[in-house]
Write a protein that holds these residues in place. Structure first.
Motif, PDB file in Angstrom:
ATOM      1  N   PRO A  19     -17.090  20.569 -26.655  1.00 59.87           N
ATOM      2  CA  PRO A  19     -16.110  20.968 -27.669  1.00 59.87           C
ATOM      3  C   PRO A  19     -14.751  21.282 -27.037  1.00 59.87           C
ATOM      4  O   PRO A  19     -14.680  21.719 -25.884  1.00 59.87           O
ATOM      5  CB  PRO A  19     -16.720  22.234 -28.288  1.00 59.87           C
ATOM      6  N   PRO A  20     -13.671  21.086 -27.777  1.00 58.92           N
ATOM      7  CA  PRO A  20     -12.333  21.316 -27.220  1.00 58.92           C
ATOM      8  C   PRO A  20     -12.088  22.769 -26.810  1.00 58.92           C
ATOM      9  O   PRO A  20     -11.220  23.039 -25.996  1.00 58.92           O
ATOM     10  CB  PRO A  20     -11.387  20.895 -28.340  1.00 58.92           C
ATOM     11  N   GLU A  69     -19.163   6.353 -29.497  1.00 55.90           N
ATOM     12  CA  GLU A  69     -18.566   7.449 -30.259  1.00 55.90           C
ATOM     13  C   GLU A  69     -19.638   8.486 -30.614  1.00 55.90           C
ATOM     14  O   GLU A  69     -20.761   8.145 -30.965  1.00 55.90           O
ATOM     15  CB  GLU A  69     -17.918   6.916 -31.529  1.00 55.90           C
ATOM     16  N   ILE A  70     -19.245   9.752 -30.515  1.00 57.91           N
ATOM     17  CA  ILE A  70     -20.149  10.862 -30.804  1.00 57.91           C
ATOM     18  C   ILE A  70     -19.836  11.412 -32.189  1.00 57.91           C
ATOM     19  O   ILE A  70     -18.673  11.667 -32.517  1.00 57.91           O
ATOM     20  CB  ILE A  70     -19.996  11.991 -29.762  1.00 57.91           C
ATOM     21  N   ALA A  71     -20.878  11.588 -32.983  1.00 54.28           N
ATOM     22  CA  ALA A  71     -20.751  12.223 -34.298  1.00 54.28           C
ATOM     23  C   ALA A  71     -21.540  13.530 -34.255  1.00 54.28           C
ATOM     24  O   ALA A  71     -22.687  13.563 -33.814  1.00 54.28           O
ATOM     25  CB  ALA A  71     -21.286  11.305 -35.390  1.00 54.28           C
ATOM     26  N   TRP A  72     -20.920  14.596 -34.702  1.00 50.55           N
ATOM     27  CA  TRP A  72     -21.535  15.919 -34.677  1.00 50.55           C
ATOM     28  C   TRP A  72     -22.277  16.180 -35.979  1.00 50.55           C
ATOM     29  O   TRP A  72     -21.876  15.712 -37.042  1.00 50.55           O
ATOM     30  CB  TRP A  72     -20.460  16.988 -34.499  1.00 50.55           C
ATOM     31  N   THR A  73     -23.332  16.978 -35.881  1.00 52.68           N
ATOM     32  CA  THR A  73     -24.056  17.416 -37.070  1.00 52.68           C
ATOM     33  C   THR A  73     -24.051  18.946 -37.106  1.00 52.68           C
ATOM     34  O   THR A  73     -23.716  19.601 -36.113  1.00 52.68           O
ATOM     35  CB  THR A  73     -25.527  16.933 -37.071  1.00 52.68           C
ATOM     36  N   GLU A  79     -28.155  12.035 -40.215  1.00 47.77           N
ATOM     37  CA  GLU A  79     -26.878  11.512 -40.714  1.00 47.77           C
ATOM     38  C   GLU A  79     -26.409  12.224 -41.980  1.00 47.77           C
ATOM     39  O   GLU A  79     -25.219  12.205 -42.292  1.00 47.77           O
ATOM     40  CB  GLU A  79     -26.975  10.004 -40.961  1.00 47.77           C
ATOM     41  N   ASP A  80     -27.324  12.869 -42.682  1.00 51.48           N
ATOM     42  CA  ASP A  80     -26.953  13.624 -43.890  1.00 51.48           C
ATOM     43  C   ASP A  80     -26.233  14.920 -43.554  1.00 51.48           C
ATOM     44  O   ASP A  80     -25.729  15.598 -44.449  1.00 51.48           O
ATOM     45  CB  ASP A  80     -28.193  13.946 -44.727  1.00 51.48           C
ATOM     46  N   TYR A  81     -26.187  15.277 -42.286  1.00 58.02           N
ATOM     47  CA  TYR A  81     -25.608  16.552 -41.865  1.00 58.02           C
ATOM     48  C   TYR A  81     -24.389  16.374 -40.956  1.00 58.02           C
ATOM     49  O   TYR A  81     -24.048  17.275 -40.194  1.00 58.02           O
ATOM     50  CB  TYR A  81     -26.677  17.393 -41.161  1.00 58.02           C
ATOM     51  N   LEU A  82     -23.721  15.227 -41.047  1.00 54.16           N
ATOM     52  CA  LEU A  82     -22.541  14.988 -40.218  1.00 54.16           C
ATOM     53  C   LEU A  82     -21.414  15.943 -40.602  1.00 54.16           C
ATOM     54  O   LEU A  82     -21.183  16.206 -41.781  1.00 54.16           O
ATOM     55  CB  LEU A  82     -22.069  13.542 -40.365  1.00 54.16           C
ATOM     56  N   LYS A 110     -26.144  15.849 -31.867  1.00 49.05           N
ATOM     57  CA  LYS A 110     -25.071  14.863 -31.939  1.00 49.05           C
ATOM     58  C   LYS A 110     -25.700  13.478 -32.009  1.00 49.05           C
ATOM     59  O   LYS A 110     -26.767  13.250 -31.461  1.00 49.05           O
ATOM     60  CB  LYS A 110     -24.169  14.989 -30.709  1.00 49.05           C
ATOM     61  N   LEU A 111     -25.016  12.579 -32.683  1.00 50.89           N
ATOM     62  CA  LEU A 111     -25.457  11.193 -32.763  1.00 50.89           C
ATOM     63  C   LEU A 111     -24.451  10.334 -32.014  1.00 50.89           C
ATOM     64  O   LEU A 111     -23.245  10.540 -32.125  1.00 50.89           O
ATOM     65  CB  LEU A 111     -25.543  10.744 -34.228  1.00 50.89           C
TER      66      LEU A 111
END
Length: 155
Positions: free
Chosen positions: A88-89, A42-46, A139-142, A34-35
């Protein structure tokens, strides 16, 4: 009328180690890289899995010794579950923390560890290992699917 399952009657802190470990549904979502945006949090998932994530079984390749290989692997504890915003939810720990029931596909409910995969919740077949990419390319794998995998699930 039968006895209620432990996850409906105990808090996370009251669970035995065996009960605690069984709350993990084996989806592998928490093992994705995660980024975090430093400004907003804010969390961005890969779709990039930890070096120890087996993308087919969705299990850790060396669970007992994982922190020796991956020092920043987060050991989930009741305290960590209370403070982590990125679980995760569909996560059993998060659901119990929030007073919600487990989904039908959770192995504790279904009795079958394959139902998490059959329901399309897990990372099975959706990841690439962090060993196969440069960290600068994360970031290419978001992806957004880790946050939506349980939207149509029913409890």
């Amino acid at each position: 009328m039968g006895e209620q399952p432990f996850w409906k009657t105990k808090s996370l802190a009251e669970m035995t180690n065996v009960e605690w470990e069984s709350l993990c549904d084996g989806c592998g979502l928490c093992c994705l890289n995660k980024l975090e945006d430093w400004d907003t949090g804010e969390i961005a998932w890969t779709s990039v899995g930890c070096t120890l994530l087996d993308g087919q079984s969705c299990q850790c390749k060396d669970y007992p010794n994982r922190q020796a290989t991956v020092p920043d692997c987060i050991q989930l504890t009741p305290h960590e579950v209370e403070t982590l915003s990125w679980l995760p939810p569909t996560c059993g720990y998060r659901l119990v923390r929030d007073g919600l029931d487990l989904y039908w596909w959770h192995p504790l409910v279904s009795g079958d560890p394959e139902t998490v995969h059959q329901a399309g919740i897990s990372v099975r077949g959706r990841t690439i290992s962090e060993d196969d990419i440069d960290v600068e390319d994360l970031e290419d794998y978001l992806v957004t699917w880790p946050l939506t995998v349980g939207e149509r699930g029913e409890r």
